[in-house]
Write a protein that holds these residues in place. Sequence first.
Motif, PDB file in Angstrom:
ATOM      1  N   PRO A  27      35.315  77.517   2.968  1.00  0.00           N
ATOM      2  CA  PRO A  27      35.765  76.419   3.959  1.00  0.00           C
ATOM      3  C   PRO A  27      34.649  75.199   4.310  1.00  0.00           C
ATOM      4  O   PRO A  27      35.495  73.841   4.055  1.00  0.00           O
ATOM      5  N   PRO A  28      33.356  75.172   4.238  1.00  0.00           N
ATOM      6  CA  PRO A  28      32.729  74.235   4.305  1.00  0.00           C
ATOM      7  C   PRO A  28      32.381  73.358   2.805  1.00  0.00           C
ATOM      8  O   PRO A  28      32.540  71.982   3.160  1.00  0.00           O
ATOM      9  N   LEU A  29      33.019  73.986   1.962  1.00  0.00           N
ATOM     10  CA  LEU A  29      33.110  73.234   0.424  1.00  0.00           C
ATOM     11  C   LEU A  29      34.304  72.451   0.839  1.00  0.00           C
ATOM     12  O   LEU A  29      34.387  71.052   0.410  1.00  0.00           O
ATOM     13  N   ALA A  30      35.612  72.989   1.298  1.00  0.00           N
ATOM     14  CA  ALA A  30      36.657  72.104   1.300  1.00  0.00           C
ATOM     15  C   ALA A  30      36.486  71.031   2.385  1.00  0.00           C
ATOM     16  O   ALA A  30      37.033  69.918   2.200  1.00  0.00           O
ATOM     17  N   TYR A  31      35.989  71.448   3.467  1.00  0.00           N
ATOM     18  CA  TYR A  31      35.617  70.427   4.411  1.00  0.00           C
ATOM     19  C   TYR A  31      35.015  69.085   3.869  1.00  0.00           C
ATOM     20  O   TYR A  31      35.454  67.955   4.230  1.00  0.00           O
ATOM     21  N   GLU A  32      34.131  69.279   2.760  1.00  0.00           N
ATOM     22  CA  GLU A  32      33.385  68.066   2.354  1.00  0.00           C
ATOM     23  C   GLU A  32      34.470  67.120   1.795  1.00  0.00           C
ATOM     24  O   GLU A  32      34.153  65.986   1.627  1.00  0.00           O
ATOM     25  N   VAL A  33      35.231  67.420   1.071  1.00  0.00           N
ATOM     26  CA  VAL A  33      36.550  66.888   0.261  1.00  0.00           C
ATOM     27  C   VAL A  33      37.208  65.991   1.389  1.00  0.00           C
ATOM     28  O   VAL A  33      37.594  64.945   0.984  1.00  0.00           O
ATOM     29  N   MET A  34      37.294  66.585   2.743  1.00  0.00           N
ATOM     30  CA  MET A  34      38.168  65.812   3.853  1.00  0.00           C
ATOM     31  C   MET A  34      37.208  65.427   4.827  1.00  0.00           C
ATOM     32  O   MET A  34      37.487  64.973   5.842  1.00  0.00           O
ATOM     33  N   ASN A  35      35.898  65.255   4.251  1.00  0.00           N
ATOM     34  CA  ASN A  35      34.907  64.769   5.346  1.00  0.00           C
ATOM     35  C   ASN A  35      35.303  63.060   5.854  1.00  0.00           C
ATOM     36  O   ASN A  35      35.599  62.588   5.001  1.00  0.00           O
ATOM     37  N   PRO A  36      35.023  63.170   7.179  1.00  0.00           N
ATOM     38  CA  PRO A  36      35.511  61.666   7.762  1.00  0.00           C
ATOM     39  C   PRO A  36      34.533  60.636   7.235  1.00  0.00           C
ATOM     40  O   PRO A  36      34.919  59.390   7.310  1.00  0.00           O
ATOM     41  N   ASN A  37      33.332  60.992   6.769  1.00  0.00           N
ATOM     42  CA  ASN A  37      32.423  60.301   6.240  1.00  0.00           C
ATOM     43  C   ASN A  37      32.894  59.491   4.755  1.00  0.00           C
ATOM     44  O   ASN A  37      33.038  60.390   3.896  1.00  0.00           O
ATOM     45  N   PRO A  38      33.362  58.583   4.339  1.00  0.00           N
ATOM     46  CA  PRO A  38      33.928  58.152   3.089  1.00  0.00           C
ATOM     47  C   PRO A  38      33.059  58.526   2.080  1.00  0.00           C
ATOM     48  O   PRO A  38      33.551  58.926   0.803  1.00  0.00           O
ATOM     49  N   GLU A  39      31.921  58.190   2.199  1.00  0.00           N
ATOM     50  CA  GLU A  39      30.729  58.227   1.115  1.00  0.00           C
ATOM     51  C   GLU A  39      30.761  59.769   0.727  1.00  0.00           C
ATOM     52  O   GLU A  39      30.547  60.188  -0.464  1.00  0.00           O
ATOM     53  N   ARG A  40      30.485  60.467   1.888  1.00  0.00           N
ATOM     54  CA  ARG A  40      30.528  62.014   1.510  1.00  0.00           C
ATOM     55  C   ARG A  40      31.975  62.576   0.866  1.00  0.00           C
ATOM     56  O   ARG A  40      31.525  63.532   0.043  1.00  0.00           O
ATOM     57  N   ALA A  41      32.912  62.162   1.324  1.00  0.00           N
ATOM     58  CA  ALA A  41      34.090  62.577   0.819  1.00  0.00           C
ATOM     59  C   ALA A  41      34.341  62.316  -0.660  1.00  0.00           C
ATOM     60  O   ALA A  41      34.766  63.038  -1.456  1.00  0.00           O
ATOM     61  N   ARG A  42      33.695  61.084  -1.133  1.00  0.00           N
ATOM     62  CA  ARG A  42      33.990  60.713  -2.452  1.00  0.00           C
ATOM     63  C   ARG A  42      32.871  61.457  -3.177  1.00  0.00           C
ATOM     64  O   ARG A  42      33.248  61.861  -4.445  1.00  0.00           O
ATOM     65  N   THR A  43      31.884  61.639  -2.875  1.00  0.00           N
ATOM     66  CA  THR A  43      30.758  62.258  -3.412  1.00  0.00           C
ATOM     67  C   THR A  43      31.429  63.997  -3.676  1.00  0.00           C
ATOM     68  O   THR A  43      31.355  64.444  -4.983  1.00  0.00           O
ATOM     69  N   ALA A  44      31.843  64.444  -2.790  1.00  0.00           N
ATOM     70  CA  ALA A  44      32.499  65.632  -2.868  1.00  0.00           C
ATOM     71  C   ALA A  44      33.656  65.610  -3.853  1.00  0.00           C
ATOM     72  O   ALA A  44      33.927  66.749  -4.850  1.00  0.00           O
ATOM     73  N   TYR A  45      34.588  64.734  -3.794  1.00  0.00           N
ATOM     74  CA  TYR A  45      35.784  64.684  -4.619  1.00  0.00           C
ATOM     75  C   TYR A  45      35.379  64.680  -6.123  1.00  0.00           C
ATOM     76  O   TYR A  45      35.861  65.227  -7.031  1.00  0.00           O
ATOM     77  N   GLN A  46      34.248  63.756  -6.350  1.00  0.00           N
ATOM     78  CA  GLN A  46      33.456  63.505  -7.670  1.00  0.00           C
ATOM     79  C   GLN A  46      32.808  65.011  -8.254  1.00  0.00           C
ATOM     80  O   GLN A  46      33.042  65.245  -9.304  1.00  0.00           O
ATOM     81  N   ALA A  47      32.243  65.563  -7.501  1.00  0.00           N
ATOM     82  CA  ALA A  47      31.700  67.065  -7.820  1.00  0.00           C
ATOM     83  C   ALA A  47      32.843  68.033  -8.052  1.00  0.00           C
ATOM     84  O   ALA A  47      32.490  68.995  -8.706  1.00  0.00           O
ATOM     85  N   LEU A  48      33.914  67.937  -7.367  1.00  0.00           N
ATOM     86  CA  LEU A  48      34.758  68.906  -7.391  1.00  0.00           C
ATOM     87  C   LEU A  48      36.344  68.436  -7.981  1.00  0.00           C
ATOM     88  O   LEU A  48      37.469  68.640  -7.405  1.00  0.00           O
ATOM     89  N   PRO A  49      36.036  68.116  -9.296  1.00  0.00           N
ATOM     90  CA  PRO A  49      37.007  67.349 -10.116  1.00  0.00           C
ATOM     91  C   PRO A  49      38.412  68.470 -10.416  1.00  0.00           C
ATOM     92  O   PRO A  49      38.800  68.374 -11.515  1.00  0.00           O
ATOM     93  N   LEU A  50      38.755  69.129  -9.478  1.00  0.00           N
ATOM     94  CA  LEU A  50      39.876  70.181  -9.832  1.00  0.00           C
ATOM     95  C   LEU A  50      41.388  69.363 -10.489  1.00  0.00           C
ATOM     96  O   LEU A  50      41.948  70.114 -11.537  1.00  0.00           O
ATOM     97  N   SER A  51      41.608  68.155  -9.928  1.00  0.00           N
ATOM     98  CA  SER A  51      42.756  67.494 -10.393  1.00  0.00           C
ATOM     99  C   SER A  51      42.556  67.040 -12.014  1.00  0.00           C
ATOM    100  O   SER A  51      43.498  67.116 -12.765  1.00  0.00           O
ATOM    101  N   LYS A  52      41.339  66.899 -12.365  1.00  0.00           N
ATOM    102  CA  LYS A  52      40.865  66.615 -13.527  1.00  0.00           C
ATOM    103  C   LYS A  52      41.134  67.616 -14.575  1.00  0.00           C
ATOM    104  O   LYS A  52      41.532  67.511 -15.716  1.00  0.00           O
ATOM    105  N   VAL A  53      41.055  68.735 -13.977  1.00  0.00           N
ATOM    106  CA  VAL A  53      41.234  70.255 -14.898  1.00  0.00           C
ATOM    107  C   VAL A  53      42.770  70.384 -14.988  1.00  0.00           C
ATOM    108  O   VAL A  53      43.280  70.656 -16.317  1.00  0.00           O
ATOM    109  N   VAL A  54      43.399  70.219 -13.887  1.00  0.00           N
ATOM    110  CA  VAL A  54      44.957  70.320 -13.786  1.00  0.00           C
ATOM    111  C   VAL A  54      45.433  69.067 -14.927  1.00  0.00           C
ATOM    112  O   VAL A  54      46.206  69.587 -15.850  1.00  0.00           O
ATOM    113  N   GLU A  55      44.897  68.160 -14.936  1.00  0.00           N
ATOM    114  CA  GLU A  55      45.463  66.917 -15.725  1.00  0.00           C
ATOM    115  C   GLU A  55      45.123  67.317 -17.086  1.00  0.00           C
ATOM    116  O   GLU A  55      46.204  66.975 -18.001  1.00  0.00           O
TER     117      GLU A  55
END
Length: 200
Positions: free
Chosen positions: A109-137
């Motif tokens: 849950p805290p890991l997933a929350y980072e991807v949806m963090n209201p702070n755009p910089e933190r959300a972007r950092t999380a999205y880049q660190a957790l590239p599940l969509s790139k694995v799916v792609e």
Amino acid sequence: MDSSSLRARQKERRRARIYGVAIELFKQGGFQATTATDIAKASNVSRGTFFNYYPYKEAVLLDYGSEVMDRLREMAEMKLASGQAPLGVLYDVWDQLADENTRERDLFPPLAYEVMNPNPERARTAYQALPLSKVVELVLRPMHQNGQLRTDLSLQRISNLIADTYLMVALRWSAYGTERPLKEEMRLALNLLLEGAVKR
């Protein structure tokens, strides 16, 4: 060895120690109950030193999530290279990720929350660190190249939607639980995405 490379290796070792200690503390006492001070003390560093390596506590989890994504990518690449069908590989990736989330249910849950963090910089950092969509792609690219996927959506968009679905289903399961194991929930969600909800 010059002094700059020695310092770099010392920094790497210190970061690895802080990371290892933090993950152990999260598993033992829970993420929410563990403070940056707890991690620093158990790692034999100052609180300031902890923040030099991790600007916020959740950043430790991004390293953990990044390791998981690296393992998934390697597994997917190996299976695709051996000639396995992409859809089978996608289900294998889903199962592996569900197993990891089940083992580390409190960390998700805290890991997933980072991807949806209201702070755009933190959300972007999380999205880049957790590239599940790139694995799916990566997994779906052969199907896309062979004309087996719909053409009104880009491969990237399809991959993002599938990854986002995983995130939301796993987050709900981690927070509330269901009668079914996460692996079953994830397979149900993936089947629904791939086959559709409308009766044909």
